[in-house]
Design a protein around this motif. Structure first.
Motif, PDB file in Angstrom:
ATOM      1  N   ILE A  95     -72.825  37.347  32.914  1.00 62.73           N
ATOM      2  CA  ILE A  95     -72.141  36.831  33.936  1.00 62.73           C
ATOM      3  C   ILE A  95     -70.537  37.681  33.755  1.00 62.73           C
ATOM      4  N   GLY A  96     -70.165  37.667  32.524  1.00 63.41           N
ATOM      5  CA  GLY A  96     -68.708  38.219  32.283  1.00 63.41           C
ATOM      6  C   GLY A  96     -68.795  39.381  32.684  1.00 63.41           C
ATOM      7  N   LYS A  97     -69.683  40.585  32.500  1.00 60.89           N
ATOM      8  CA  LYS A  97     -69.736  41.775  32.913  1.00 60.89           C
ATOM      9  C   LYS A  97     -69.760  42.007  34.501  1.00 60.89           C
ATOM     10  N   ALA A  98     -70.430  41.006  34.978  1.00 60.59           N
ATOM     11  CA  ALA A  98     -70.694  41.238  36.695  1.00 60.59           C
ATOM     12  C   ALA A  98     -69.625  40.481  37.387  1.00 60.59           C
ATOM     13  N   TYR A  99     -69.084  39.417  36.767  1.00 60.20           N
ATOM     14  CA  TYR A  99     -68.098  38.582  37.586  1.00 60.20           C
ATOM     15  C   TYR A  99     -66.736  38.289  36.961  1.00 60.20           C
ATOM     16  N   GLY A 100     -66.555  38.305  35.546  1.00 63.95           N
ATOM     17  CA  GLY A 100     -65.570  38.242  35.186  1.00 63.95           C
ATOM     18  C   GLY A 100     -65.348  36.952  34.269  1.00 63.95           C
ATOM     19  N   LEU A 101     -64.569  36.776  33.185  1.00 63.34           N
ATOM     20  CA  LEU A 101     -64.677  35.579  32.263  1.00 63.34           C
ATOM     21  C   LEU A 101     -64.355  33.966  33.081  1.00 63.34           C
ATOM     22  N   THR A 102     -63.569  34.411  34.071  1.00 63.03           N
ATOM     23  CA  THR A 102     -63.086  32.833  34.581  1.00 63.03           C
ATOM     24  C   THR A 102     -64.479  32.492  35.431  1.00 63.03           C
ATOM     25  N   GLN A 103     -65.453  33.366  35.671  1.00 63.49           N
ATOM     26  CA  GLN A 103     -66.617  32.933  36.180  1.00 63.49           C
ATOM     27  C   GLN A 103     -67.531  32.304  35.352  1.00 63.49           C
ATOM     28  N   VAL A 104     -67.576  32.889  34.084  1.00 59.99           N
ATOM     29  CA  VAL A 104     -68.285  32.258  33.011  1.00 59.99           C
ATOM     30  C   VAL A 104     -67.710  30.835  32.669  1.00 59.99           C
ATOM     31  N   PHE A 105     -66.486  30.536  32.816  1.00 59.36           N
ATOM     32  CA  PHE A 105     -66.297  29.286  32.383  1.00 59.36           C
ATOM     33  C   PHE A 105     -66.289  28.344  33.555  1.00 59.36           C
ATOM     34  N   GLY A 106     -66.306  28.814  34.543  1.00 57.60           N
ATOM     35  CA  GLY A 106     -66.816  28.052  35.884  1.00 57.60           C
ATOM     36  C   GLY A 106     -68.356  27.590  35.989  1.00 57.60           C
ATOM     37  N   ALA A 107     -69.068  28.765  35.696  1.00 58.74           N
ATOM     38  CA  ALA A 107     -70.561  28.356  35.434  1.00 58.74           C
ATOM     39  C   ALA A 107     -71.002  27.508  34.296  1.00 58.74           C
ATOM     40  N   VAL A 108     -70.082  27.580  33.092  1.00 56.38           N
ATOM     41  CA  VAL A 108     -70.290  26.528  31.999  1.00 56.38           C
ATOM     42  C   VAL A 108     -70.187  25.088  32.512  1.00 56.38           C
ATOM     43  N   ILE A 109     -68.680  25.075  33.080  1.00 56.70           N
ATOM     44  CA  ILE A 109     -68.493  23.683  33.655  1.00 56.70           C
ATOM     45  C   ILE A 109     -69.524  23.194  34.690  1.00 56.70           C
ATOM     46  N   ALA A 110     -70.038  23.938  35.399  1.00 54.65           N
ATOM     47  CA  ALA A 110     -70.946  23.297  36.523  1.00 54.65           C
ATOM     48  C   ALA A 110     -72.446  23.145  36.040  1.00 54.65           C
ATOM     49  N   ALA A 111     -72.833  24.078  35.171  1.00 57.07           N
ATOM     50  CA  ALA A 111     -74.014  23.771  34.418  1.00 57.07           C
ATOM     51  C   ALA A 111     -74.007  22.546  33.354  1.00 57.07           C
ATOM     52  N   GLY A 112     -72.851  22.177  32.861  1.00 59.22           N
ATOM     53  CA  GLY A 112     -72.586  21.041  32.244  1.00 59.22           C
ATOM     54  C   GLY A 112     -72.749  19.728  32.957  1.00 59.22           C
ATOM     55  N   ALA A 113     -72.153  19.838  34.190  1.00 59.68           N
ATOM     56  CA  ALA A 113     -72.341  18.707  35.203  1.00 59.68           C
ATOM     57  C   ALA A 113     -73.572  18.464  35.497  1.00 59.68           C
ATOM     58  N   ILE A 114     -74.450  19.578  35.831  1.00 57.42           N
ATOM     59  CA  ILE A 114     -75.863  19.483  36.111  1.00 57.42           C
ATOM     60  C   ILE A 114     -76.848  19.140  35.081  1.00 57.42           C
ATOM     61  N   THR A 115     -76.287  19.319  33.765  1.00 55.84           N
ATOM     62  CA  THR A 115     -77.377  18.651  32.636  1.00 55.84           C
ATOM     63  C   THR A 115     -77.125  17.475  32.696  1.00 55.84           C
ATOM     64  N   ILE A 116     -75.791  16.711  32.760  1.00 59.98           N
ATOM     65  CA  ILE A 116     -75.627  15.330  32.883  1.00 59.98           C
ATOM     66  C   ILE A 116     -76.645  14.656  33.946  1.00 59.98           C
ATOM     67  N   ALA A 117     -76.647  15.123  35.016  1.00 57.78           N
ATOM     68  CA  ALA A 117     -77.312  14.784  36.258  1.00 57.78           C
ATOM     69  C   ALA A 117     -78.872  14.605  35.820  1.00 57.78           C
ATOM     70  N   LEU A 118     -79.310  15.942  35.066  1.00 62.00           N
ATOM     71  CA  LEU A 118     -80.761  15.918  34.781  1.00 62.00           C
ATOM     72  C   LEU A 118     -81.277  15.253  33.710  1.00 62.00           C
ATOM     73  N   ALA A 119     -80.289  14.745  33.052  1.00 62.59           N
ATOM     74  CA  ALA A 119     -80.608  14.109  31.617  1.00 62.59           C
ATOM     75  C   ALA A 119     -81.794  13.031  31.585  1.00 62.59           C
ATOM     76  N   PRO A 120     -81.561  12.034  32.593  1.00 68.31           N
ATOM     77  CA  PRO A 120     -82.659  11.102  32.888  1.00 68.31           C
ATOM     78  C   PRO A 120     -84.126  11.531  33.235  1.00 68.31           C
ATOM     79  N   VAL A 121     -84.272  12.482  33.914  1.00 69.65           N
ATOM     80  CA  VAL A 121     -85.484  13.234  34.121  1.00 69.65           C
ATOM     81  C   VAL A 121     -86.046  13.897  32.969  1.00 69.65           C
TER      82      VAL A 121
END
Length: 441
Positions: A95-121
């Motif tokens: 991601i960093g090479k293709a989109y940049g470091l700020t996109q890495v951190f954005g993807a990390v934040i979003a994926a963390g939120a999705i993980t919380i949502a998927l936890a019960p499943v």
């Protein structure tokens, strides 16, 4: 205090600090590897890499406190050390090479939120982990750690000219010997500190023979606070988020294995709720990491062996380790001092600790009924598949993207193999185990 489960026992402050320091020394080399490798791959400056390392240590400590102490439905409340996941390293570089470091951190934040949502499943998958699967998985975890021990033992950098030189191997062997002598000859407080004593003794030997470098301690700052979003505001795009979410699914599979391993070592029953709370903690910690210039988190497998060896099961010890990591993130000189422990010394201790993780898996398998079942095939094939990525990484070099991410995780492959084989080969027994799990829930 005797009526408390060992996991919930609050030890005296001296023991909390010393046992916690033992955990920190074990995990440090692995914990800083992710920002070092990522920074190098993305061409970041030395100052930027240092910023990533300090942010990583700070947020690793926060993540460990969330997982061990917990609040509401966040945190397994188990002795789980949290640090940056190597699983997410390749996707972040991509991601960093293709989109940049700020996109890495954005993807990390979003994926963390999705993980919380998927936890019960995802937590509902616990019913697919009978003893034959758990035993196979813990065994794979222990075996898959050995390459890290070998790399540390050789000197830490396989590409270096002095990697694997006799002096490094002898230093590691001396550390193994000291650790074993302390553990075998002493009991109680001193015996439980065998790894810490081995690390200090090995470092002292290295210092005598000029094999350690304390220059970074003088160069490191006394105090440094990692500001949130130091590289700019996080950016969000669909493709990077999907890539990082896949990495988080693999991380949740590994968290399941680590929770089950710690549960067996500590005697704490792992329930569907425990796993859900652990996944939520992973997700929240990952979101915090993205905001504070850091990365996805999961339980550090390396520290499982330390619990097996020291027999110290208190989650408050690991919480103390989290507090020490926060201090290391705020006071870089402390981190630099711990970083001065030579990697061959870490490798010597790792041989003992990682081996103890493997033994825990073997002990679990010893309770599995093999006669009259096809459990032997389940174990044989799943363990073999699980160690393939570790034994010969080039095997999957022709695969790319998401598929390669999955194939390079031996723990994920081993878990999937064991679950599927158990369902196919032990169909009737698996069905009865699933019904029992539903009744228990």
């Amino acid at each position: 205090m005797s009526h408390l489960h060992p996991v919930d026992q609050l030890l005296p402050v001296r023991q909390l600090v010393t046992y916690g320091l033992q955990h920190v020394l074990v995990l440090y080399a692995g914990a800083v590897a992710v920002p070092l490798i990522l920074g190098s791959a993305l061409g970041l400056s030395t100052a930027e890499v240092v910023l990533l390392i300090n942010a990583n240590l700070l947020t690793s400590g926060i993540a460990t406190l969330i997982q061990t102490l917990g609040f509401w439905r966040f945190g397994a409340r188990l002795p789980l050390v949290q640090a940056c996941s190597f699983i997410a390293l390749a996707p972040m570089i991509m991601i960093g090479k293709a989109y940049g470091l700020t996109q890495v951190f954005g993807a990390v934040i979003a994926a963390g939120a999705i993980t919380i949502a998927l936890a019960p499943v995802f937590s509902r998958l616990l019913r697919f982990f009978p003893p034959v699967v758990i035993g196979s998985l813990i065994t794979i975890i222990g075996i898959s750690l050995m390459p890290a021990a070998a790399i540390w033992l050789g000197g830490g950098n396989p590409g270096a000219e002095d990697f694997g030189k006799p002096a490094n191997l002898l230093l590691g062997l001396a550390t193994v010997a000291i650790t074993l002598v302390i553990h075998a000859r002493f009991s109680g407080f001193v015996g439980n500190l065998s790894v810490l004593i081995g690390l200090f003794a090995g470092s002292l030997i290295a210092a005598v023979f000029g094999m350690t470098d304390f220059s970074r301690v003088g160069q490191a700052a006394w105090f440094e606070l990692s500001a949130p979003m130091a590289f700019g505001a996080p950016e969000f795009s669909l493709t990077p988020i999907l890539i990082m979410t896949l990495a988080m699914l693999v991380i949740m599979a590994e968290t399941t294995g680590n929770c089950l391993a710690i549960g067996k070592l500590t005697g704490r029953t792992i329930t569907q709720r425990t796993l859900g709370d652990a996944f939520r903690a992973d997700g929240l910690s990952t979101m915090i990491g993205g905001l504070f210039n850091s990365f996805p988190y999961n339980a550090f497998t390396q520290n499982t062996g330390l619990i097996a060896l020291s027999n110290i099961k208190s989650r408050f010890v690991v919480a103390a380790a989290g507090g020490l990591m926060i201090l290391m993130g705020l006071f870089p000189k402390l981190g630099a001092l711990i970083a001065a422990v030579p990697t061959p010394v870490l490798g010597g201790c790792a041989i003992v600790m990682f081996g103890m993780t493997t033994v825990a898996g073997i002990q679990e398998l010893s309770r599995v009924r093999f006669e009259g079942t096809r459990n032997a095939l389940v174990v044989a094939v799943s363990v073999s598949i699980g160690v393939l990525p570790m034994s010969f990484p080039a095997l999957f070099e022709h695969f790319h993207g998401a598929l390669r991410l999955v194939l390079e995780s031996g723990i994920f492959l081993g878990a999937i193999s064991a679950i599927v084989l158990n369902l196919l080969l032990n169909r009737e027994e698996a069905a009865s185990q699933g019904e029992a799990a539903e009744l228990a829930d």
